[in-house]
Design a protein around this motif. Sequence first.
Motif, PDB file in Angstrom:
ATOM      1  N   GLU A   1      -1.684 -38.163  -5.915  1.00  0.00           N
ATOM      2  CA  GLU A   1      -1.662 -37.934  -7.363  1.00  0.00           C
ATOM      3  C   GLU A   1      -0.627 -36.883  -7.725  1.00  0.00           C
ATOM      4  N   LYS A   2      -0.424 -35.919  -6.847  1.00  0.00           N
ATOM      5  CA  LYS A   2       0.489 -34.801  -7.116  1.00  0.00           C
ATOM      6  C   LYS A   2       1.834 -34.961  -6.408  1.00  0.00           C
ATOM      7  N   ILE A   3       1.827 -35.573  -5.217  1.00  0.00           N
ATOM      8  CA  ILE A   3       3.042 -35.694  -4.412  1.00  0.00           C
ATOM      9  C   ILE A   3       3.219 -37.170  -4.066  1.00  0.00           C
ATOM     10  N   THR A   4       4.337 -37.745  -4.496  1.00  0.00           N
ATOM     11  CA  THR A   4       4.542 -39.170  -4.234  1.00  0.00           C
ATOM     12  C   THR A   4       4.992 -39.406  -2.797  1.00  0.00           C
ATOM     13  N   GLU A   5       4.599 -40.545  -2.274  1.00  0.00           N
ATOM     14  CA  GLU A   5       5.032 -40.943  -0.937  1.00  0.00           C
ATOM     15  C   GLU A   5       6.414 -41.572  -1.054  1.00  0.00           C
ATOM     16  N   PRO A   6       7.202 -41.674  -0.024  1.00  0.00           N
ATOM     17  CA  PRO A   6       6.916 -41.166   1.318  1.00  0.00           C
ATOM     18  C   PRO A   6       7.056 -39.648   1.356  1.00  0.00           C
ATOM     19  N   PHE A   7       6.233 -39.037   2.176  1.00  0.00           N
ATOM     20  CA  PHE A   7       6.250 -37.585   2.313  1.00  0.00           C
ATOM     21  C   PHE A   7       7.462 -37.210   3.162  1.00  0.00           C
ATOM     22  N   GLU A   8       8.454 -36.622   2.528  1.00  0.00           N
ATOM     23  CA  GLU A   8       9.753 -36.409   3.164  1.00  0.00           C
ATOM     24  C   GLU A   8       9.819 -35.179   4.066  1.00  0.00           C
ATOM     25  N   TYR A   9       9.174 -34.076   3.650  1.00  0.00           N
ATOM     26  CA  TYR A   9       9.355 -32.817   4.379  1.00  0.00           C
ATOM     27  C   TYR A   9       8.087 -32.313   5.072  1.00  0.00           C
ATOM     28  N   PHE A  10       7.003 -33.055   4.987  1.00  0.00           N
ATOM     29  CA  PHE A  10       5.761 -32.647   5.634  1.00  0.00           C
ATOM     30  C   PHE A  10       5.016 -33.891   6.095  1.00  0.00           C
ATOM     31  N   GLU A  11       3.988 -33.689   6.872  1.00  0.00           N
ATOM     32  CA  GLU A  11       3.175 -34.801   7.356  1.00  0.00           C
ATOM     33  C   GLU A  11       1.793 -34.707   6.715  1.00  0.00           C
ATOM     34  N   PHE A  12       1.147 -35.843   6.568  1.00  0.00           N
ATOM     35  CA  PHE A  12      -0.212 -35.898   6.026  1.00  0.00           C
ATOM     36  C   PHE A  12      -1.141 -36.479   7.077  1.00  0.00           C
ATOM     37  N   ILE A  13      -2.356 -35.905   7.147  1.00  0.00           N
ATOM     38  CA  ILE A  13      -3.374 -36.443   8.042  1.00  0.00           C
ATOM     39  C   ILE A  13      -4.682 -36.496   7.268  1.00  0.00           C
ATOM     40  N   GLN A  14      -5.361 -37.639   7.386  1.00  0.00           N
ATOM     41  CA  GLN A  14      -6.605 -37.816   6.646  1.00  0.00           C
ATOM     42  C   GLN A  14      -7.788 -37.394   7.502  1.00  0.00           C
ATOM     43  N   LYS A  15      -8.685 -36.609   6.893  1.00  0.00           N
ATOM     44  CA  LYS A  15      -9.898 -36.169   7.582  1.00  0.00           C
ATOM     45  C   LYS A  15     -10.929 -37.288   7.531  1.00  0.00           C
ATOM     46  N   PRO A  16     -11.761 -37.445   8.512  1.00  0.00           N
ATOM     47  CA  PRO A  16     -11.736 -36.789   9.820  1.00  0.00           C
ATOM     48  C   PRO A  16     -10.652 -37.423  10.686  1.00  0.00           C
TER      49      PRO A  16
END
Length: 186
Positions: free
Chosen positions: A92-107
């Motif tokens: 909602e705040k940061i559009t994909e693709p995430f260029e400068y960081f990585e995302f990991i979904q919990k768990p």
Amino acid sequence: MANHKILVIDDSRVIRMRVRDMLPQGNFDVIEAKDGVEGMDAIRSQRPNLIMLDFLLPRMSGWEVFQEIQANPGLQHIPLVLMSGRKEEVTEKITEPFEYFEFIQKPFEQKELIEAIKAAMVKARKPRRAAPGAAATATAAAVPAGSIDPAEFKALQAQVKQLQGELAQMKGQMAKMLAFIKQKLR
């Protein structure tokens, strides 16, 4: 003394401990912060080699911490892994693709964590583009207060015209998609 400092910013003690336990044994010093304010203090004082950041935090949200990191050229090079139980909150705040960081979904499992860390390290090395407003800010500083720089005004007018054209094009595409969907539903 540990060679690498890893900062885990999460309001859940369980998640902080889980991340600590999942990291490979070695020269790691895991620093923990339970909210965004503590996290930013730790980033400034400890200068970690990696940041694991929960998106939903008390006192100062992960989104606000992320913005502060991205706005500071001295911190942008630190590999960053954003964590959240709901990816939609992040997108909602940061559009994909995430260029400068990585995302990991919990768990997440250990293998996913290690892959996210490796990807974040690669992404953190990417050269940054200058912020869109940087040139405008530099120009505005040279122009006396209350006056409008004609070149900047003309550039903004061109941008507005381009955005209006793109918006009109998107509206047309949306109308076609809706017509197609309505036709398929009949």
